[in-house]
Scaffold this motif. Structure first.
Motif, mmCIF file in Angstrom:
data_model
loop_
_atom_site.group_PDB
_atom_site.id
_atom_site.type_symbol
_atom_site.label_atom_id
_atom_site.label_comp_id
_atom_site.label_asym_id
_atom_site.label_seq_id
_atom_site.Cartn_x
_atom_site.Cartn_y
_atom_site.Cartn_z
ATOM 1 N N HIS A 91 43.963 31.972 76.747
ATOM 2 C CA HIS A 91 44.403 30.657 76.870
ATOM 3 C C HIS A 91 43.975 29.733 75.724
ATOM 4 O O HIS A 91 44.790 28.805 75.566
ATOM 5 C CB HIS A 91 43.745 30.049 78.145
ATOM 6 C CG HIS A 91 44.222 30.780 79.410
ATOM 7 N ND1 HIS A 91 45.732 30.344 79.790
ATOM 8 C CD2 HIS A 91 43.641 31.649 80.521
ATOM 9 C CE1 HIS A 91 45.856 31.161 80.890
ATOM 10 N NE2 HIS A 91 44.738 31.989 81.248
ATOM 11 N N TYR A 92 43.027 29.970 75.006
ATOM 12 C CA TYR A 92 42.656 29.352 73.848
ATOM 13 C C TYR A 92 43.879 29.336 72.820
ATOM 14 O O TYR A 92 44.206 28.371 72.112
ATOM 15 C CB TYR A 92 41.336 29.744 73.321
ATOM 16 C CG TYR A 92 40.260 29.582 73.983
ATOM 17 C CD1 TYR A 92 39.413 28.488 73.592
ATOM 18 C CD2 TYR A 92 39.832 30.600 74.886
ATOM 19 C CE1 TYR A 92 38.160 28.149 74.345
ATOM 20 C CE2 TYR A 92 38.765 30.151 75.705
ATOM 21 C CZ TYR A 92 37.872 29.104 75.419
ATOM 22 O OH TYR A 92 36.672 28.868 76.282
ATOM 23 N N LEU A 93 44.530 30.450 72.770
ATOM 24 C CA LEU A 93 45.748 30.283 71.732
ATOM 25 C C LEU A 93 46.758 29.608 72.212
ATOM 26 O O LEU A 93 47.749 28.899 71.559
ATOM 27 C CB LEU A 93 46.073 31.921 71.642
ATOM 28 C CG LEU A 93 45.169 32.703 70.463
ATOM 29 C CD1 LEU A 93 45.437 34.066 70.548
ATOM 30 C CD2 LEU A 93 45.152 31.879 69.217
ATOM 31 N N THR A 94 47.059 29.672 73.713
ATOM 32 C CA THR A 94 48.132 28.758 74.420
ATOM 33 C C THR A 94 47.669 27.355 74.096
ATOM 34 O O THR A 94 48.573 26.625 73.459
ATOM 35 C CB THR A 94 48.031 29.060 75.905
ATOM 36 O OG1 THR A 94 48.487 30.201 75.984
ATOM 37 C CG2 THR A 94 49.089 28.004 76.706
ATOM 38 N N TRP A 95 46.431 27.015 74.017
ATOM 39 C CA TRP A 95 46.173 25.710 73.685
ATOM 40 C C TRP A 95 46.313 25.162 72.629
ATOM 41 O O TRP A 95 46.733 23.969 72.080
ATOM 42 C CB TRP A 95 44.743 25.077 74.121
ATOM 43 C CG TRP A 95 44.215 25.372 75.550
ATOM 44 C CD1 TRP A 95 45.540 25.502 76.661
ATOM 45 C CD2 TRP A 95 43.029 25.632 76.100
ATOM 46 N NE1 TRP A 95 44.554 25.564 77.894
ATOM 47 C CE2 TRP A 95 43.113 25.679 77.672
ATOM 48 C CE3 TRP A 95 41.838 25.606 75.629
ATOM 49 C CZ2 TRP A 95 42.202 26.055 78.457
ATOM 50 C CZ3 TRP A 95 40.669 26.022 76.443
ATOM 51 C CH2 TRP A 95 40.971 26.006 77.844
ATOM 52 N N VAL A 96 46.140 26.061 71.491
ATOM 53 C CA VAL A 96 46.280 25.836 70.161
ATOM 54 C C VAL A 96 47.767 25.814 69.623
ATOM 55 O O VAL A 96 47.876 24.955 69.005
ATOM 56 C CB VAL A 96 45.635 26.920 69.266
ATOM 57 C CG1 VAL A 96 46.355 27.118 67.955
ATOM 58 C CG2 VAL A 96 44.173 27.027 69.425
ATOM 59 N N ASP A 97 48.540 26.727 70.326
ATOM 60 C CA ASP A 97 49.895 26.379 70.228
ATOM 61 C C ASP A 97 50.625 25.050 70.783
ATOM 62 O O ASP A 97 51.276 24.427 70.051
ATOM 63 C CB ASP A 97 50.757 27.824 70.995
ATOM 64 C CG ASP A 97 52.348 27.605 70.559
ATOM 65 O OD1 ASP A 97 52.430 27.800 69.410
ATOM 66 O OD2 ASP A 97 52.906 27.234 71.585
ATOM 67 N N MET A 98 49.995 24.679 71.929
ATOM 68 C CA MET A 98 50.461 23.284 72.351
ATOM 69 C C MET A 98 49.982 22.314 71.470
ATOM 70 O O MET A 98 50.986 21.358 71.151
ATOM 71 C CB MET A 98 49.626 23.040 73.747
ATOM 72 C CG MET A 98 50.077 24.005 74.965
ATOM 73 S SD MET A 98 49.288 23.769 76.217
ATOM 74 C CE MET A 98 49.139 22.061 76.716
#
Length: 135
Positions: free
Chosen positions: A27-34
Protein backbone atom coordinates in the motif's frame (compact mmCIF):
# COMPACT_ATOMS: atom_id res chain seq x y z
CA UNK A 1 19.04 23.07 -8.74
CA UNK A 2 15.39 23.61 -7.97
CA UNK A 3 12.88 21.02 -6.85
CA UNK A 4 9.13 21.12 -6.38
CA UNK A 5 7.59 19.78 -3.17
CA UNK A 6 3.96 18.80 -2.57
CA UNK A 7 2.15 17.25 0.40
CA UNK A 8 -0.84 14.91 0.24
CA UNK A 9 -2.83 14.07 3.40
CA UNK A 10 -3.89 10.48 3.85
CA UNK A 11 -5.94 8.50 6.37
CA UNK A 12 -5.15 4.79 6.72
CA UNK A 13 -8.17 2.63 5.91
CA UNK A 14 -8.90 -0.68 7.66
CA UNK A 15 -8.62 -2.57 4.37
CA UNK A 16 -4.97 -1.45 4.06
CA UNK A 17 -3.96 -3.24 7.27
CA UNK A 18 -2.77 -6.81 7.72
CA UNK A 19 -3.39 -9.27 10.56
CA UNK A 20 -0.74 -7.50 12.66
CA UNK A 21 -2.74 -4.24 12.48
CA UNK A 22 0.00 -2.67 10.37
CA UNK A 23 -0.30 -1.30 6.86
CA UNK A 24 0.60 -4.03 4.37
CA UNK A 25 3.78 -3.02 2.54
CA UNK A 26 2.34 -2.84 -1.00
CA UNK A 27 0.00 0.00 0.00
CA UNK A 28 2.93 2.36 0.50
CA UNK A 29 3.64 2.22 -3.23
CA UNK A 30 -0.03 2.89 -3.95
CA UNK A 31 0.16 5.99 -1.77
CA UNK A 32 3.36 7.11 -3.49
CA UNK A 33 1.68 6.67 -6.88
CA UNK A 34 -1.30 8.73 -5.70
CA UNK A 35 1.00 11.48 -4.43
CA UNK A 36 3.01 11.48 -7.67
CA UNK A 37 -0.19 11.86 -9.70
CA UNK A 38 -1.23 14.80 -7.49
CA UNK A 39 2.20 16.43 -7.90
CA UNK A 40 2.05 16.06 -11.69
CA UNK A 41 -1.42 17.56 -11.67
CA UNK A 42 -0.11 20.60 -9.81
CA UNK A 43 2.93 20.94 -12.06
CA UNK A 44 1.51 20.30 -15.52
CA UNK A 45 -2.18 21.03 -15.11
CA UNK A 46 -3.48 17.50 -14.81
CA UNK A 47 -2.32 14.06 -15.77
CA UNK A 48 -5.14 13.80 -18.33
CA UNK A 49 -3.90 16.88 -20.19
CA UNK A 50 -0.42 15.40 -20.37
CA UNK A 51 -1.77 12.14 -21.81
CA UNK A 52 -4.04 14.03 -24.23
CA UNK A 53 -0.87 15.72 -25.54
CA UNK A 54 0.70 12.31 -26.22
CA UNK A 55 2.94 12.08 -23.15
CA UNK A 56 2.82 9.49 -20.37
CA UNK A 57 5.23 8.20 -17.71
CA UNK A 58 6.11 4.66 -16.65
CA UNK A 59 7.93 3.54 -13.53
CA UNK A 60 11.38 2.09 -14.23
CA UNK A 61 12.65 2.02 -10.66
CA UNK A 62 11.32 2.14 -7.11
CA UNK A 63 13.13 1.80 -3.81
CA UNK A 64 11.20 1.79 -0.54
CA UNK A 65 12.68 1.94 2.96
CA UNK A 66 10.52 1.35 6.04
CA UNK A 67 11.28 3.15 9.32
CA UNK A 68 8.15 2.63 11.46
CA UNK A 69 4.73 1.04 10.89
CA UNK A 70 1.53 2.86 10.00
CA UNK A 71 -1.70 1.55 11.49
CA UNK A 72 -5.45 1.78 10.96
CA UNK A 73 -6.87 5.31 11.19
CA UNK A 74 -3.45 7.01 11.29
CA UNK A 75 -3.42 10.45 9.70
CA UNK A 76 -0.42 10.54 7.42
CA UNK A 77 1.26 12.93 5.03
CA UNK A 78 3.00 11.90 1.83
CA UNK A 79 5.55 14.54 0.83
CA UNK A 80 6.66 14.43 -2.79
CA UNK A 81 9.81 16.12 -4.04
CA UNK A 82 10.13 16.24 -7.82
CA UNK A 83 13.63 16.79 -9.19
CA UNK A 84 14.61 18.36 -12.53
CA UNK A 85 14.07 15.91 -15.38
CA UNK A 86 16.85 14.18 -17.24
CA UNK A 87 16.68 13.64 -20.97
CA UNK A 88 13.88 11.06 -20.64
CA UNK A 89 13.68 10.35 -16.89
CA UNK A 90 12.19 12.02 -13.83
CA UNK A 91 13.23 11.24 -10.24
CA UNK A 92 10.92 11.86 -7.32
CA UNK A 93 11.51 11.33 -3.61
CA UNK A 94 8.72 10.60 -1.14
CA UNK A 95 8.51 10.77 2.65
CA UNK A 96 5.53 9.26 4.47
CA UNK A 97 5.12 10.72 7.96
CA UNK A 98 2.76 10.63 10.93
CA UNK A 99 2.88 13.68 13.21
CA UNK A 100 6.33 14.52 11.88
CA UNK A 101 7.69 10.98 12.43
CA UNK A 102 9.19 9.40 9.31
CA UNK A 103 7.51 6.04 8.54
CA UNK A 104 8.82 5.32 5.06
CA UNK A 105 10.91 6.82 2.28
CA UNK A 106 10.67 6.04 -1.40
CA UNK A 107 12.68 6.96 -4.47
CA UNK A 108 11.07 6.49 -7.86
CA UNK A 109 12.24 7.00 -11.40
CA UNK A 110 9.73 7.49 -14.18
CA UNK A 111 10.50 7.58 -17.89
CA UNK A 112 8.68 9.73 -20.43
CA UNK A 113 6.91 7.63 -23.09
CA UNK A 114 4.73 8.17 -26.13
CA UNK A 115 1.07 7.30 -25.43
CA UNK A 116 0.66 5.38 -28.70
CA UNK A 117 3.76 3.19 -28.79
CA UNK A 118 4.83 3.47 -25.13
CA UNK A 119 8.38 3.87 -26.37
CA UNK A 120 10.75 6.12 -24.48
CA UNK A 121 10.85 9.72 -25.68
CA UNK A 122 12.59 12.96 -24.76
CA UNK A 123 10.53 15.30 -22.57
CA UNK A 124 8.71 17.75 -24.84
CA UNK A 125 9.86 21.33 -24.24
CA UNK A 126 6.37 22.53 -23.20
CA UNK A 127 6.35 19.91 -20.43
CA UNK A 128 9.98 20.39 -19.43
CA UNK A 129 9.18 24.10 -18.94
CA UNK A 130 6.61 23.16 -16.26
CA UNK A 131 8.94 20.81 -14.33
CA UNK A 132 11.69 21.87 -11.91
CA UNK A 133 14.84 23.11 -13.63
CA UNK A 134 18.59 22.97 -13.09
CA UNK A 135 18.79 26.75 -12.38
Amino acid sequence: MTTATFTMPLRVRYVECDMQNRVFNAHYLTWVDMAHTEALSELVGGYESMVAAGVDVVVVGAELDFRAPARFDDRLEVRTTVHPPGNTSLRSDFAITRDGVLLAECRMTHVCVDTTTYSKQVWPQWLRDKLPSLD
